[in-house]
Enzyme design. Structure first.
Site, PDB file in Angstrom:
ATOM      1  N   ASP A 375      41.281  94.424 -37.619  1.00  0.00           N
ATOM      2  CA  ASP A 375      41.046  94.322 -39.060  1.00  0.00           C
ATOM      3  C   ASP A 375      40.340  95.599 -39.500  1.00  0.00           C
ATOM      4  O   ASP A 375      39.189  95.855 -39.110  1.00  0.00           O
ATOM      5  CB  ASP A 375      40.187  93.085 -39.346  1.00  0.00           C
ATOM      6  CG  ASP A 375      39.966  92.847 -40.832  1.00  0.00           C
ATOM      7  OD1 ASP A 375      40.159  93.790 -41.628  1.00  0.00           O
ATOM      8  OD2 ASP A 375      39.560  91.725 -41.195  1.00  0.00           O
ATOM      9  N   HIS A 376      41.024  96.389 -40.338  1.00  0.00           N
ATOM     10  CA  HIS A 376      40.489  97.704 -40.708  1.00  0.00           C
ATOM     11  C   HIS A 376      39.267  97.613 -41.624  1.00  0.00           C
ATOM     12  O   HIS A 376      38.609  98.629 -41.890  1.00  0.00           O
ATOM     13  CB  HIS A 376      41.575  98.546 -41.390  1.00  0.00           C
ATOM     14  CG  HIS A 376      41.616  99.955 -40.883  1.00  0.00           C
ATOM     15  ND1 HIS A 376      40.480 100.701 -40.635  1.00  0.00           N
ATOM     16  CD2 HIS A 376      42.657 100.763 -40.564  1.00  0.00           C
ATOM     17  CE1 HIS A 376      40.817 101.904 -40.207  1.00  0.00           C
ATOM     18  NE2 HIS A 376      42.134 101.969 -40.145  1.00  0.00           N
ATOM     19  N   ARG A 377      38.944  96.436 -42.131  1.00  0.00           N
ATOM     20  CA  ARG A 377      37.715  96.281 -42.912  1.00  0.00           C
ATOM     21  C   ARG A 377      36.478  96.341 -42.019  1.00  0.00           C
ATOM     22  O   ARG A 377      35.367  96.617 -42.502  1.00  0.00           O
ATOM     23  CB  ARG A 377      37.744  94.963 -43.681  1.00  0.00           C
ATOM     24  CG  ARG A 377      38.819  94.876 -44.747  1.00  0.00           C
ATOM     25  CD  ARG A 377      38.933  93.496 -45.334  1.00  0.00           C
ATOM     26  NE  ARG A 377      39.327  92.497 -44.338  1.00  0.00           N
ATOM     27  CZ  ARG A 377      39.603  91.225 -44.607  1.00  0.00           C
ATOM     28  NH1 ARG A 377      39.495  90.795 -45.863  1.00  0.00           N
ATOM     29  NH2 ARG A 377      39.962  90.392 -43.655  1.00  0.00           N
TER      30      ARG A 377
END
Length: 409
Positions: A375-377
């Site tokens: 998850d790039h967040r």
């Protein structure tokens, strides 16, 4: 029957937004003792038995078996503890409005508004968005015209009925050889969950190979010992992921509505194929666990899931899942993150390949393809590679997994 309280659809997990009433275990008018099962709720993960917190008498059942309603919806009324139904509201509302009913389109009230806003359940809003339905065009059948998910689906059905009967030539050609059947509520919930995960979670992917000759040799030696738990490749992979989480705690967190949730315990999900579909139960409290203990607990968890006996706790938690498709002859598998988790490790088959040694001579290697989805967040390429390489390090030197205690950071 006086002193009635509302029984609500409970929230059984961090991401649960709706539940299906799978079974009513108590009939209206029956007495209920503390601890008795009142009804069974089925989510996309597991069936949950909802028990009584105290003694009481069952009143009116408002949600029939097979209907899906959002969290917090009133499913029944009884004399036990719950949300009190005010006598003023009950007196002011017509009796027909206290129980959800399906009405013909011409008899349904227009959508309710509050300050210019359409009044609808969260589930109805989500389904309207997914199906491309404008809520302004939907007539609500809930109290005071509140729009329910069933109203949205009815609007879609009416729209299809109103469409021209002629089908495209290609569809007509394949129709005689095809069968159409409605998907179960569990399959529909899983499908929605995967669509939402892919749409709302910014995925990134990292792929690499682990040379597992040492791991295969160690597994063979350990499994040759009599009276010991039999180890699978997945046991080693789960153990490697658990040790990597201990060493890199920044990977052990999830994104939840704008908040970053850091887990203090080591939990790893395991993808399990069942007759009902793919499930992802979670192994809890793996910090410091031995390889044999992880194997025993993983085998017990998988068996519970396949027997349909998994608990609510079995199906929630963790920041990462291991999805092993190595037995299906695939080089790499690019998986979808199982929300609210923030990563998933896809495991491919072991391949025999020749690689050059230090002198350029070909050497036979046994390599396992790995794909980490993140998850790039929360994660980026650098942190993801640090984690993936730590997992690979444990798989390539599996004797490290035999040590007890916390992994060295």
């Amino acid at each position: 029957m006086s002193g009635m309280n509302d029984l609500l659809m409970p929230k059984l997990g961090l991401t649960m937004t709706e539940g299906l009433v799978a079974e009513w275990c108590v009939a209206p008018g029956a007495s209920v003792k503390q601890g008795d099962v009142i009804f069974v709720v089925e989510t996309e993960k597991v069936a949950n038995e909802i028990t009584a917190d105290a003694d009481g008498v069952m009143g009116e059942i408002l949600v029939p078996v097979g209907e899906t309603v959002p969290v917090g919806a009133v499913v029944a009324r009884w004399t036990g503890p719950g949300q009190r139904t005010s006598s003023e509201t009950a007196a002011a509302a017509p009796a027909a409005e206290s129980k959800p009913v399906s009405l013909p389109p011409q008899a349904v009230a227009a959508p309710a508004t509050s300050g210019g806003r359409i009044v609808a359940t969260p589930l109805a809003r989500r389904q309207a968005e997914e199906l491309g339905v404008a809520l302004q065009t939907v007539q609500g059948s809930g109290p005071h015209g509140r729009i329910k998910a069933a109203d949205v689906r009815a609007a879609v059905a009416n729209r299809k009925e109103a469409a021209p009967a002629a089908l495209p030539a290609q569809q007509t050609a394949i129709a005689p050889a095809a069968e159409r059947a409605p998907a179960s509520s569990l399959v529909q919930a899983m499908a929605r969950r995967m669509v939402e995960a892919k749409q709302n979670t910014p995925h990134f992917y990292l792929s690499a190979e682990a040379e597992v000759s040492e791991l295969l040799a160690l597994r063979a030696r350990l499994n040759a010992q009599q009276g010991q738990v039999k180890l699978t490749l997945n046991h080693f992979i789960v153990a490697a992921v658990a040790r990597a989480l201990e060493a890199l705690p920044q990977q052990n967190r999830i994104w939840d509505g704008g908040d970053v949730v850091q887990f203090r315990t080591i939990e790893v999900g395991v993808a399990v194929s069942t007759e009902r579909g793919l499930m992802a139960p979670v192994l809890h409290d793996l910090g410091g666990c031995s390889l044999d203990e992880i194997a025993r607990r993983a085998d017990q968890l998988v068996q519970r899931v396949r027997d349909g006996k998994a608990s609510r706790e079995d199906m929630q938690g963790g920041a990462i899942t291991v999805s092993n498709a190595g037995m299906f002859n695939v080089n790499y598998m690019t998986p979808i993150i199982n929300p609210p988790q923030s990563a998933i490790l896809g495991v491919g088959s072991i391949r025999d390949v020749f690689r050059p040694d230090a002198n350029g001579a070909p050497v036979l290697k046994r390599e396992m393809g790995l794909v980490l989805a993140g998850d790039h967040r929360l994660h980026d390429g650098t942190s993801g590679l640090q984690f993936l390489n730590r997992v690979i390090g444990f798989l390539q030197d599996p004797y490290l997994l035999l040590r007890s205690g916390t992994a060295v950071k």
